[in-house]
Design a protein around this motif. Structure first.
Motif, PDB file in Angstrom:
ATOM      1  N   ALA A 279     -44.161  73.612  30.216  1.00  0.00           N
ATOM      2  CA  ALA A 279     -44.477  74.974  30.651  1.00  0.00           C
ATOM      3  C   ALA A 279     -43.561  75.997  29.987  1.00  0.00           C
ATOM      4  O   ALA A 279     -43.984  77.114  29.665  1.00  0.00           O
ATOM      5  CB  ALA A 279     -44.369  75.065  32.176  1.00  0.00           C
ATOM      6  N   GLU A 280     -42.301  75.613  29.765  1.00  0.00           N
ATOM      7  CA  GLU A 280     -41.339  76.536  29.149  1.00  0.00           C
ATOM      8  C   GLU A 280     -41.784  76.951  27.745  1.00  0.00           C
ATOM      9  O   GLU A 280     -41.572  78.101  27.325  1.00  0.00           O
ATOM     10  CB  GLU A 280     -39.954  75.890  29.074  1.00  0.00           C
ATOM     11  N   LEU A 281     -42.396  76.025  27.008  1.00  0.00           N
ATOM     12  CA  LEU A 281     -42.877  76.357  25.663  1.00  0.00           C
ATOM     13  C   LEU A 281     -43.990  77.399  25.739  1.00  0.00           C
ATOM     14  O   LEU A 281     -43.991  78.368  24.966  1.00  0.00           O
ATOM     15  CB  LEU A 281     -43.378  75.095  24.966  1.00  0.00           C
ATOM     16  N   ILE A 282     -44.917  77.196  26.648  1.00  0.00           N
ATOM     17  CA  ILE A 282     -46.037  78.131  26.766  1.00  0.00           C
ATOM     18  C   ILE A 282     -45.545  79.528  27.137  1.00  0.00           C
ATOM     19  O   ILE A 282     -46.064  80.534  26.653  1.00  0.00           O
ATOM     20  CB  ILE A 282     -47.047  77.619  27.809  1.00  0.00           C
ATOM     21  N   GLU A 283     -44.519  79.586  27.959  1.00  0.00           N
ATOM     22  CA  GLU A 283     -43.992  80.876  28.402  1.00  0.00           C
ATOM     23  C   GLU A 283     -43.402  81.688  27.248  1.00  0.00           C
ATOM     24  O   GLU A 283     -43.420  82.922  27.286  1.00  0.00           O
ATOM     25  CB  GLU A 283     -42.924  80.658  29.479  1.00  0.00           C
ATOM     26  N   VAL A 284     -42.855  81.004  26.253  1.00  0.00           N
ATOM     27  CA  VAL A 284     -42.193  81.726  25.160  1.00  0.00           C
ATOM     28  C   VAL A 284     -43.049  81.778  23.889  1.00  0.00           C
ATOM     29  O   VAL A 284     -42.551  82.136  22.818  1.00  0.00           O
ATOM     30  CB  VAL A 284     -40.812  81.101  24.834  1.00  0.00           C
TER      31      VAL A 284
ATOM     32  N   PRO B 180     -45.062  84.017  22.907  1.00  0.00           N
ATOM     33  CA  PRO B 180     -44.967  85.313  22.218  1.00  0.00           C
ATOM     34  C   PRO B 180     -43.805  85.383  21.227  1.00  0.00           C
ATOM     35  O   PRO B 180     -43.908  86.046  20.191  1.00  0.00           O
ATOM     36  CB  PRO B 180     -44.794  86.309  23.369  1.00  0.00           C
ATOM     37  N   GLU B 181     -42.706  84.694  21.541  1.00  0.00           N
ATOM     38  CA  GLU B 181     -41.569  84.686  20.618  1.00  0.00           C
ATOM     39  C   GLU B 181     -41.894  83.882  19.355  1.00  0.00           C
ATOM     40  O   GLU B 181     -41.480  84.248  18.249  1.00  0.00           O
ATOM     41  CB  GLU B 181     -40.341  84.103  21.311  1.00  0.00           C
ATOM     42  N   PHE B 182     -42.652  82.807  19.509  1.00  0.00           N
ATOM     43  CA  PHE B 182     -43.077  82.038  18.340  1.00  0.00           C
ATOM     44  C   PHE B 182     -44.028  82.867  17.490  1.00  0.00           C
ATOM     45  O   PHE B 182     -44.000  82.803  16.258  1.00  0.00           O
ATOM     46  CB  PHE B 182     -43.756  80.740  18.786  1.00  0.00           C
ATOM     47  N   GLN B 183     -44.868  83.652  18.156  1.00  0.00           N
ATOM     48  CA  GLN B 183     -45.787  84.521  17.430  1.00  0.00           C
ATOM     49  C   GLN B 183     -45.026  85.582  16.647  1.00  0.00           C
ATOM     50  O   GLN B 183     -45.347  85.856  15.475  1.00  0.00           O
ATOM     51  CB  GLN B 183     -46.748  85.194  18.425  1.00  0.00           C
ATOM     52  N   THR B 184     -44.010  86.164  17.261  1.00  0.00           N
ATOM     53  CA  THR B 184     -43.205  87.170  16.573  1.00  0.00           C
ATOM     54  C   THR B 184     -42.535  86.584  15.340  1.00  0.00           C
ATOM     55  O   THR B 184     -42.515  87.207  14.263  1.00  0.00           O
ATOM     56  CB  THR B 184     -42.139  87.736  17.521  1.00  0.00           C
ATOM     57  N   ALA B 185     -41.996  85.388  15.479  1.00  0.00           N
ATOM     58  CA  ALA B 185     -41.344  84.732  14.338  1.00  0.00           C
ATOM     59  C   ALA B 185     -42.347  84.490  13.214  1.00  0.00           C
ATOM     60  O   ALA B 185     -42.053  84.714  12.039  1.00  0.00           O
ATOM     61  CB  ALA B 185     -40.701  83.418  14.775  1.00  0.00           C
ATOM     62  N   LEU B 186     -43.540  84.028  13.572  1.00  0.00           N
ATOM     63  CA  LEU B 186     -44.563  83.781  12.551  1.00  0.00           C
ATOM     64  C   LEU B 186     -44.936  85.072  11.838  1.00  0.00           C
ATOM     65  O   LEU B 186     -45.175  85.078  10.622  1.00  0.00           O
ATOM     66  CB  LEU B 186     -45.798  83.154  13.201  1.00  0.00           C
ATOM     67  N   ASN B 187     -44.986  86.161  12.569  1.00  0.00           N
ATOM     68  CA  ASN B 187     -45.355  87.445  11.971  1.00  0.00           C
ATOM     69  C   ASN B 187     -44.266  88.024  11.085  1.00  0.00           C
ATOM     70  O   ASN B 187     -44.555  88.756  10.129  1.00  0.00           O
ATOM     71  CB  ASN B 187     -45.678  88.457  13.071  1.00  0.00           C
TER      72      ASN B 187
ATOM     73  N   SER C 234     -55.097  78.614  23.863  1.00  0.00           N
ATOM     74  CA  SER C 234     -56.482  78.506  24.338  1.00  0.00           C
ATOM     75  C   SER C 234     -56.749  77.258  25.171  1.00  0.00           C
ATOM     76  O   SER C 234     -57.892  76.986  25.524  1.00  0.00           O
ATOM     77  CB  SER C 234     -57.446  78.526  23.144  1.00  0.00           C
ATOM     78  N   HIS C 235     -55.707  76.486  25.490  1.00  0.00           N
ATOM     79  CA  HIS C 235     -55.880  75.284  26.299  1.00  0.00           C
ATOM     80  C   HIS C 235     -54.894  75.293  27.463  1.00  0.00           C
ATOM     81  O   HIS C 235     -53.816  75.890  27.370  1.00  0.00           O
ATOM     82  CB  HIS C 235     -55.676  74.019  25.454  1.00  0.00           C
ATOM     83  N   SER C 236     -55.276  74.611  28.521  1.00  0.00           N
ATOM     84  CA  SER C 236     -54.375  74.488  29.660  1.00  0.00           C
ATOM     85  C   SER C 236     -53.217  73.570  29.300  1.00  0.00           C
ATOM     86  O   SER C 236     -53.310  72.759  28.361  1.00  0.00           O
ATOM     87  CB  SER C 236     -55.114  73.922  30.861  1.00  0.00           C
ATOM     88  N   LEU C 237     -52.133  73.669  30.054  1.00  0.00           N
ATOM     89  CA  LEU C 237     -50.975  72.816  29.792  1.00  0.00           C
ATOM     90  C   LEU C 237     -51.348  71.347  29.926  1.00  0.00           C
ATOM     91  O   LEU C 237     -50.913  70.516  29.123  1.00  0.00           O
ATOM     92  CB  LEU C 237     -49.836  73.167  30.763  1.00  0.00           C
ATOM     93  N   ARG C 238     -52.159  71.028  30.916  1.00  0.00           N
ATOM     94  CA  ARG C 238     -52.562  69.630  31.092  1.00  0.00           C
ATOM     95  C   ARG C 238     -53.345  69.126  29.891  1.00  0.00           C
ATOM     96  O   ARG C 238     -53.118  68.005  29.412  1.00  0.00           O
ATOM     97  CB  ARG C 238     -53.402  69.484  32.361  1.00  0.00           C
ATOM     98  N   GLU C 239     -54.239  69.946  29.372  1.00  0.00           N
ATOM     99  CA  GLU C 239     -55.013  69.551  28.185  1.00  0.00           C
ATOM    100  C   GLU C 239     -54.095  69.346  26.992  1.00  0.00           C
ATOM    101  O   GLU C 239     -54.265  68.391  26.216  1.00  0.00           O
ATOM    102  CB  GLU C 239     -56.060  70.620  27.872  1.00  0.00           C
ATOM    103  N   LEU C 240     -53.125  70.228  26.829  1.00  0.00           N
ATOM    104  CA  LEU C 240     -52.191  70.109  25.712  1.00  0.00           C
ATOM    105  C   LEU C 240     -51.372  68.826  25.824  1.00  0.00           C
ATOM    106  O   LEU C 240     -51.155  68.122  24.824  1.00  0.00           O
ATOM    107  CB  LEU C 240     -51.262  71.323  25.680  1.00  0.00           C
ATOM    108  N   GLN C 241     -50.922  68.523  27.023  1.00  0.00           N
ATOM    109  CA  GLN C 241     -50.114  67.328  27.223  1.00  0.00           C
ATOM    110  C   GLN C 241     -50.928  66.057  27.011  1.00  0.00           C
ATOM    111  O   GLN C 241     -50.442  65.099  26.397  1.00  0.00           O
ATOM    112  CB  GLN C 241     -49.499  67.351  28.626  1.00  0.00           C
ATOM    113  N   GLU C 242     -52.145  66.035  27.487  1.00  0.00           N
ATOM    114  CA  GLU C 242     -53.002  64.862  27.302  1.00  0.00           C
ATOM    115  C   GLU C 242     -53.303  64.642  25.823  1.00  0.00           C
ATOM    116  O   GLU C 242     -53.305  63.500  25.349  1.00  0.00           O
ATOM    117  CB  GLU C 242     -54.302  65.031  28.094  1.00  0.00           C
ATOM    118  N   ASN C 243     -53.554  65.712  25.112  1.00  0.00           N
ATOM    119  CA  ASN C 243     -53.833  65.574  23.683  1.00  0.00           C
ATOM    120  C   ASN C 243     -52.600  65.112  22.917  1.00  0.00           C
ATOM    121  O   ASN C 243     -52.694  64.307  21.980  1.00  0.00           O
ATOM    122  CB  ASN C 243     -54.340  66.897  23.100  1.00  0.00           C
ATOM    123  N   TYR C 244     -51.429  65.597  23.322  1.00  0.00           N
ATOM    124  CA  TYR C 244     -50.188  65.185  22.657  1.00  0.00           C
ATOM    125  C   TYR C 244     -49.968  63.681  22.831  1.00  0.00           C
ATOM    126  O   TYR C 244     -49.650  62.974  21.867  1.00  0.00           O
ATOM    127  CB  TYR C 244     -49.006  65.958  23.232  1.00  0.00           C
ATOM    128  N   VAL C 245     -50.137  63.199  24.041  1.00  0.00           N
ATOM    129  CA  VAL C 245     -49.954  61.763  24.316  1.00  0.00           C
ATOM    130  C   VAL C 245     -50.961  60.938  23.527  1.00  0.00           C
ATOM    131  O   VAL C 245     -50.603  59.916  22.920  1.00  0.00           O
ATOM    132  CB  VAL C 245     -50.083  61.496  25.827  1.00  0.00           C
TER     133      VAL C 245
END
Length: 222
Positions: A19-24, A26-33, A54-65
């Motif tokens: 969840a902490e990654l999703i919260e920040v 915008p900072e990753f977006q700023t760095a990319l820009n 565009s995906h829920s945290l649960r979807e992201l975690q399931e796909n990562y695993v």
């Protein structure tokens, strides 16, 4: 000391999403820009940030695993793609761990030194020129994993491709390490001195990410 924080950007995005990654994000977006190091591949990397948004945290975690934990072909443990089950993998792990310690970088108890996000975190803390050299050593494996992810249409492929673009060395094709068949190896090579495991000699040449000779050279130049 001139370091390269862009490696931390990739390291965090390659870790298990929390969840902490999703919260920040915008900072990753700023760095990319804003970061010039990412400007050439901004469009491709933007697709990954869009995927996270565009995906829920649960979807992201399931796909990562499913992508990394359940498919060894995509494993982010570098030496798994170099040595397979060969015992030289352990020696390479020790060498890389000593490299980290020489730079004042300590791992947690549950972290393995050849885990790609760990390596990237280390690269962000050493002088940029030296980090580029180490990335050049590892890029053959990074590109190899990225190609496999791309063939499976994984959104994570763009991250490995992005790291490959940052390397000063053009990646070479990586030879797949053989899976050790214990019975067949015993018959072919005979037992080792303890009579327990086969006395293996690699039958194919593989690209070594961090062989002992290179490690000793790096220490002398550090």
């Amino acid at each position: 000391m001139d370091t390269y924080p862009v490696y931390q950007w990739f390291s965090a995005l390659l870790c298990y999403p929390e969840a902490e990654l999703i919260e920040v994000l915008p900072e990753f977006q700023t760095a990319l820009n804003e970061w010039p190091q990412l400007s050439r591949q901004a469009g491709r990397l933007q697709m990954f940030l869009d995927y996270l948004n565009s995906h829920s945290l649960r979807e992201l975690q399931e796909n990562y695993v499913a992508t990394f934990d359940r498919n060894r072909n995509h494993a982010l443990y570098i030496f798994e793609h170099v040595y397979g089950e060969d015992r030289d993998r352990g020696s390479a792990m020790v060498d890389l761990l000593e490299e980290y310690r020489s730079g004042g970088f300590e791992l947690g108890d549950e972290e393995l030194p050849d885990y790609l996000p760990v390596l990237l975190e280390y690269l962000s803390q050493v002088p940029a020129e030296y980090a580029q050299k180490l990335l050049g050593d590892a890029v053959h494996v990074i590109a190899h994993i990225g190609n496999k992810l791309a063939r499976n249409d994984s959104p994570y492929a763009v991250l490995l491709q992005g790291l490959t673009e940052l390397s000063p060395i053009r990646p070479m094709p990586l030879t797949e390490p053989p899976v050790r068949d214990m019975d067949e190896a015993m018959e072919t090579f005979g037992p080792d001195i303890a009579g327990i495991e086969p006395l293996l000699r690699p039958s194919v040449e593989t690209i070594q990410f961090y062989p002992k000779a290179a490690f000793q050279t790096a220490l002398k130049g550090a």
